[in-house]
Design an enzyme around this catalytic site. Structure first.
Site, PDB file in Angstrom:
ATOM      1  N   ASP A  76      36.908  72.669  51.058  1.00  0.00           N
ATOM      2  CA  ASP A  76      37.125  71.861  52.266  1.00  0.00           C
ATOM      3  C   ASP A  76      35.775  71.340  52.736  1.00  0.00           C
ATOM      4  O   ASP A  76      34.940  72.108  53.228  1.00  0.00           O
ATOM      5  CB  ASP A  76      37.785  72.714  53.343  1.00  0.00           C
ATOM      6  CG  ASP A  76      38.211  71.921  54.570  1.00  0.00           C
ATOM      7  OD1 ASP A  76      37.597  70.870  54.844  1.00  0.00           O
ATOM      8  OD2 ASP A  76      39.143  72.368  55.263  1.00  0.00           O
TER       9      ASP A  76
ATOM     10  N   SER B 281      43.548  72.425  61.550  1.00  0.00           N
ATOM     11  CA  SER B 281      42.211  71.956  61.888  1.00  0.00           C
ATOM     12  C   SER B 281      41.919  72.216  63.363  1.00  0.00           C
ATOM     13  O   SER B 281      41.912  73.370  63.788  1.00  0.00           O
ATOM     14  CB  SER B 281      42.084  70.472  61.513  1.00  0.00           C
ATOM     15  OG  SER B 281      40.747  70.059  61.500  1.00  0.00           O
TER      16      SER B 281
ATOM     17  N   HIS C 239      40.790  69.442  52.881  1.00  0.00           N
ATOM     18  CA  HIS C 239      41.054  69.623  54.306  1.00  0.00           C
ATOM     19  C   HIS C 239      42.481  69.186  54.605  1.00  0.00           C
ATOM     20  O   HIS C 239      42.836  68.012  54.485  1.00  0.00           O
ATOM     21  CB  HIS C 239      40.078  68.805  55.145  1.00  0.00           C
ATOM     22  CG  HIS C 239      40.141  69.132  56.606  1.00  0.00           C
ATOM     23  ND1 HIS C 239      39.639  70.328  57.124  1.00  0.00           N
ATOM     24  CD2 HIS C 239      40.661  68.462  57.652  1.00  0.00           C
ATOM     25  CE1 HIS C 239      39.838  70.348  58.426  1.00  0.00           C
ATOM     26  NE2 HIS C 239      40.468  69.236  58.765  1.00  0.00           N
TER      27      HIS C 239
END
Length: 320
Positions: free
Chosen positions: A267, A141, A296
């Site tokens: 996601d 991320s 995610h």
């Protein structure tokens, strides 16, 4: 490079992006990883903590793991990756970005999606104190964006750094931010904001002249936080300027090393611009895999070994 066809086929319930995201972030537990903490003093007088874990035999291979927004070196996605790398002959260094190791950092500034100077400090420290000949980067991320930006900036990458893997990457920060502000992500946004505001109040106690009560009250959305704190503390005009300067998307064409980007199509944190299809089609070294499922930083798989962990090892082995 043609887009990579994904082999990820999760169990039925984990085909739901939200379920995959929440289960993996809240329920997953990892055992068998013994971490040793090292404090790294930074050139500007601040610090970061590094959590090391080691393979059974002496090795010259290392992976540097970088967590996401409000993560740390003990999150399951970090320790799960460390365990996979350790059992496959790699030492692992899990980076706790500034203020993410359980202790507020010393300076007014903190961490953000584009703070590549901190990753450089970690890498310089390792090169100066260790003898690894192969170093790999794996970011998740925010940490994935940081990794890709670092590799694509106008800098000389040490020969020891061989490749990188980036998982669930918001390659366009503004595109991702717009997704996080949608009703479907309300619960995630509330949790992020709660954690960020707690840190902002702790920072206010150290720097009351720079952060007022009205500043804190002005933070209604995540973009407000970046307007009130991130941009001011790190030299950007405002949140949009921060997103524009720090998004990894613009740096991808300049990356010379092999990189794997693993972004699930379901996601909910990623907008359309977070999937660099055109860039991957033009670059022989950019491998873009977009599984239908995964959420995610999810990617649940059997045996508590996640797909992104297996995929990282397969990717690196394929480079030899």
């Amino acid at each position: 490079m043609p887009l990579v066809t994904s082999e990820y086929r999760p169990p039925y319930f984990f085909r739901n992006g939200h379920f995959s995201t929440i289960y993996s972030g809240v329920m997953r537990k990892i055992s068998g990883v013994a971490q040793q903490r090292e404090r790294l003093e930074l050139p500007d007088g601040d610090f970061m903590d590094l959590d090391w874990s080691f393979t059974a035999k002496t090795t010259k291979k290392l992976v540097i793991l970088i967590h996401g927004l409000e993560g740390n070196g003990q999150r399951a996605y970090i320790t799960g990756s460390a365990h996979m790398f350790n059992t496959n002959g790699f030492d692992a260094c899990a980076v706790n970005l500034r203020s993410c190791s359980g202790e507020v950092n010393r300076l007014y500034r903190s961490y953000h999606s584009g703070a590549t100077e901190d990753l450089k400090s970690v890498l310089d420290h390792i090169l100066n104190t260790k003898s690894y000949t192969e170093i790999y980067l794996k970011g998740f991320s925010l940490g994935g964006n940081l990794t890709l930006k670092f590799l694509g900036e106008n800098r000389t990458i040490p020969d020891q750094v061989k490749a990188a893997i980036a998982v669930s990457v918001p390659c366009s920060l503004h595109s991702s931010l717009k997704q996080l502000l949608l009703p479907k992500n309300k619960l995630y946004a509330i949790r992020f904001k709660k954690n960020l505001l707690a840190k902002l109040r702790a920072k206010q106690a150290l720097f009351p002249e720079k952060i007022s009560d009205s500043d804190i009250k002005a933070v209604v959305t995540l973009q407000d936080f970046d307007d009130v704190y991130t941009s001011r503390a790190h030299g950007f005009k405002n949140a949009l300027d921060y997103y524009a300067q720090c998004s990894a998307l613009q740096f991808l064409p300049r990356i010379q090393l092999p990189i794997l980007i693993l972004n699930a199509k379901n996601d909910s944190f990623l907008g359309p611009e977070c999937y660099p299809v055109k860039e991957a089609e033009k670059q022989a070294n950019l491998f873009l895999e977009m599984p239908k499922y995964g959420g995610h930083v999810g990617f649940f798989d059997t045996g508590n070994t996640y797909y992104n962990e297996k995929r990282a090892i397969k990717f690196l082995n394929g480079l030899r």
